[in-house]
Design an enzyme around this catalytic site. Structure first.
Site, PDB file in Angstrom:
ATOM      1  N   LYS A  42     101.178 -18.653 -82.513  1.00  0.00           N
ATOM      2  CA  LYS A  42     102.214 -19.104 -81.573  1.00  0.00           C
ATOM      3  C   LYS A  42     103.584 -18.572 -81.966  1.00  0.00           C
ATOM      4  CE  LYS A  42     100.082 -23.352 -79.892  1.00  0.00           C
ATOM      5  NZ  LYS A  42     100.271 -24.777 -79.608  1.00  0.00           N
ATOM      6  N   LYS A  70      89.565 -16.595 -76.977  1.00  0.00           N
ATOM      7  CA  LYS A  70      89.199 -17.892 -76.405  1.00  0.00           C
ATOM      8  C   LYS A  70      89.963 -18.160 -75.099  1.00  0.00           C
ATOM      9  CE  LYS A  70      92.304 -21.192 -78.373  1.00  0.00           C
ATOM     10  NZ  LYS A  70      92.589 -22.534 -78.754  1.00  0.00           N
ATOM     11  N   LYS A 101      95.219 -22.004 -72.237  1.00  0.00           N
ATOM     12  CA  LYS A 101      96.240 -22.339 -71.236  1.00  0.00           C
ATOM     13  C   LYS A 101      97.373 -21.329 -71.266  1.00  0.00           C
ATOM     14  CE  LYS A 101      95.906 -27.238 -72.117  1.00  0.00           C
ATOM     15  NZ  LYS A 101      96.465 -28.202 -73.074  1.00  0.00           N
TER      16      LYS A 101
HETATM   17  P1  AMP Z   1      94.692 -27.481 -76.224  1.00  0.00           P
HETATM   18  O1  AMP Z   1      94.414 -26.831 -74.916  1.00  0.00           O
HETATM   19  O2  AMP Z   1      95.029 -26.476 -77.280  1.00  0.00           O
HETATM   20  O3  AMP Z   1      95.622 -28.653 -76.156  1.00  0.00           O
HETATM   21  O4  AMP Z   1      93.288 -28.064 -76.707  1.00  0.00           O
HETATM   22  C1  AMP Z   1      92.768 -29.332 -76.355  1.00  0.00           C
HETATM   23  C2  AMP Z   1      91.339 -29.491 -76.828  1.00  0.00           C
HETATM   24  O5  AMP Z   1      90.498 -28.539 -76.144  1.00  0.00           O
HETATM   25  C3  AMP Z   1      91.119 -29.231 -78.328  1.00  0.00           C
HETATM   26  O6  AMP Z   1      90.124 -30.124 -78.825  1.00  0.00           O
HETATM   27  C4  AMP Z   1      90.638 -27.826 -78.372  1.00  0.00           C
HETATM   28  O7  AMP Z   1      89.842 -27.573 -79.501  1.00  0.00           O
HETATM   29  C5  AMP Z   1      89.826 -27.718 -77.088  1.00  0.00           C
HETATM   30  N1  AMP Z   1      89.837 -26.339 -76.584  1.00  0.00           N
HETATM   31  C6  AMP Z   1      90.915 -25.631 -76.138  1.00  0.00           C
HETATM   32  N2  AMP Z   1      90.557 -24.390 -75.744  1.00  0.00           N
HETATM   33  C7  AMP Z   1      89.206 -24.311 -75.942  1.00  0.00           C
HETATM   34  C8  AMP Z   1      88.231 -23.285 -75.723  1.00  0.00           C
HETATM   35  N3  AMP Z   1      88.548 -22.105 -75.214  1.00  0.00           N
HETATM   36  N4  AMP Z   1      86.944 -23.557 -76.037  1.00  0.00           N
HETATM   37  C9  AMP Z   1      86.596 -24.759 -76.549  1.00  0.00           C
HETATM   38  N5  AMP Z   1      87.457 -25.765 -76.779  1.00  0.00           N
HETATM   39  C10 AMP Z   1      88.747 -25.555 -76.491  1.00  0.00           C
END
Ligand code: AMP
Ligand code: TRP
Length: 343
Positions: free
Chosen positions: A113, A206, A209
């Site tokens: 980031k 991966k 967002k």
């Molecule tokens: P975030 O979008 O970073 O706030 O992630 C929120 C939750 O979603 C966390 O538990 C992450 O590990 C999971 N997560 C985010 N992106 C992925 C992805 N591409 N595949 C699997 N889990 C994800």
């Protein structure tokens, strides 16, 4: 017997996507039956990169609505907003003062980031995992269900808990036996299936967002036409016959996994079903499966967003239930660190 406790959260930045669903929220829904669940919107984390004040509160509501739309039952699980409990920020400060800076410099997500932020990296972005440790340890959970990308943050959480226990906890073998450690050290819970959903435009990255391309992800609120368009345009390869686990075909593996996870079929039957397929046959099948899985979520999300009074009631109740635990842990830590009691 008390049920094991879990705690997890998602940052309210942008729409939630399939990775959030399959890597996190869907697992919480399954855990709900036999676990005590604390689930929150990490809005204090959302401001560690530049944010729009006009959108923050609405994004929090959208994530709350998505949790409920995916099947989180607010009567069973505690759903709350991180910033509604000042204990999170306060414990994070106490942890800041016992966490060596070099532990944070190692964090992969920070490095990734920070590169994107250039000169404007805030102290908050560096301290992000310390706040996450506070989020977790306040509720003394047994398990923290997250996707693979959060593993390092959970290791740091465990290190911070152990350090606090070591610095301020009972000393000597006998004392340790008689008194429990100050903070419980939780276990990560990383379910293999869905732990890493990859981008639709690059099967080695991966789904995220923050990817500038909308085509790289499927949001949980995408309608049928948009889903169709994104699958139509997603990256594939020129080979015929679809297989799992071929490192040279990351897109193929990702798309088959998505089909498997959303159709509810097992890996062997998906492998057999798709062994002789070409993309022209598979893509409509995946599109239909996605539309069928996501339509009820989108409809419920939209209905909840139209009834903010209900949603706010859920969040008020969640805050009260969360506070009953968080305030006790915070006071316990302050006591062991030697703070003067409030007068
Ligand atoms: P975030 O979008 O970073 O706030 O992630 C929120 C939750 O979603 C966390 O538990 C992450 O590990 C999971 N997560 C985010 N992106 C992925 C992805 N591409 N595949 C699997 N889990 C994800
Ligand atoms: N950092 C997590 C993410 O990006 C969100 C989060 C904040 C979290 N606090 C947490 C997840 C506590 C689990 C537990 O996904």
């Amino acid at each position: 017997m008390a049920q094991p406790r879990i705690l997890s959260g998602v940052q309210p930045t942008g729409n939630l996507h399939l990775g959030n669903y399959l890597g996190a929220i869907r697992n919480w829904v399954n855990l709900q039956a036999d676990h005590e669940c604390f689930l929150f919107m990490a809005d204090l984390h959302a401001i560690t990169v530049p944010h729009d004040p006009a959108e923050l509160a609405n994004n929090v509501r959208k994530v709350a609505a998505t949790y409920l739309a995916c099947g989180i039952d607010p009567k069973v699980s505690t759903v709350f907003v991180q910033s509604h409990l000042s204990a999170h920020s306060e414990l994070a400060w106490l942890f800041n003062c016992i966490t060596p800076l070099n532990w944070l410099e190692r964090m992969i997500q920070f490095k990734e980031k920070a590169i994107k932020q250039g000169e404007n990296v805030s102290i908050g972005l560096q301290g992000y995992p310390v706040l996450q440790a506070a989020d977790i340890l306040l509720y003394e959970p047994d398990f923290v269900p997250v996707g693979e990308d959060q593993k390092q943050h959970l290791e740091l959480t465990r290190d911070i808990a152990s350090r606090l226990n070591h610095l301020f906890g009972p000393k000597g073998k006998k004392a340790k036996k008689e008194a429990p450690p100050i903070l419980k050290v939780p276990e990560p819970l990383i379910q293999k299936a869905g732990a890493r959903v990859m981008s639709l435009t690059d099967g080695t990255k991966k789904m995220s967002k923050s990817d500038p391309s909308e085509l790289s992800r499927i949001d949980l609120t995408d309608g049928p036409d948009l889903i169709k368009k994104k699958i139509k345009k997603c990256k594939t390869d020129p080979e015929r016959g679809l297989v799992f686990d071929n490192p040279e075909r990351p897109e193929c593996n990702n798309l088959l996994n998505l089909y498997m996870l959303l159709s509810g079929k097992d890996k062997d039957s998906v492998a057999a079903e798709c062994a002789d397929m070409g993309w022209g046959q598979f893509k409509p099948l995946l599109t239909d499966t996605l539309v069928e899985a996501l339509t009820p979520i989108r409809e419920k999300h939209d209905a909840l967003m139209a009834d903010t009074a209900y949603l706010d009631e859920v969040l008020r109740d969640g805050r009260d239930r969360a506070d009953a635990l968080a305030s006790v842990t915070l006071q316990k830590v302050k006591d062991t660190m030697g703070f003067m009691k409030p007068l």
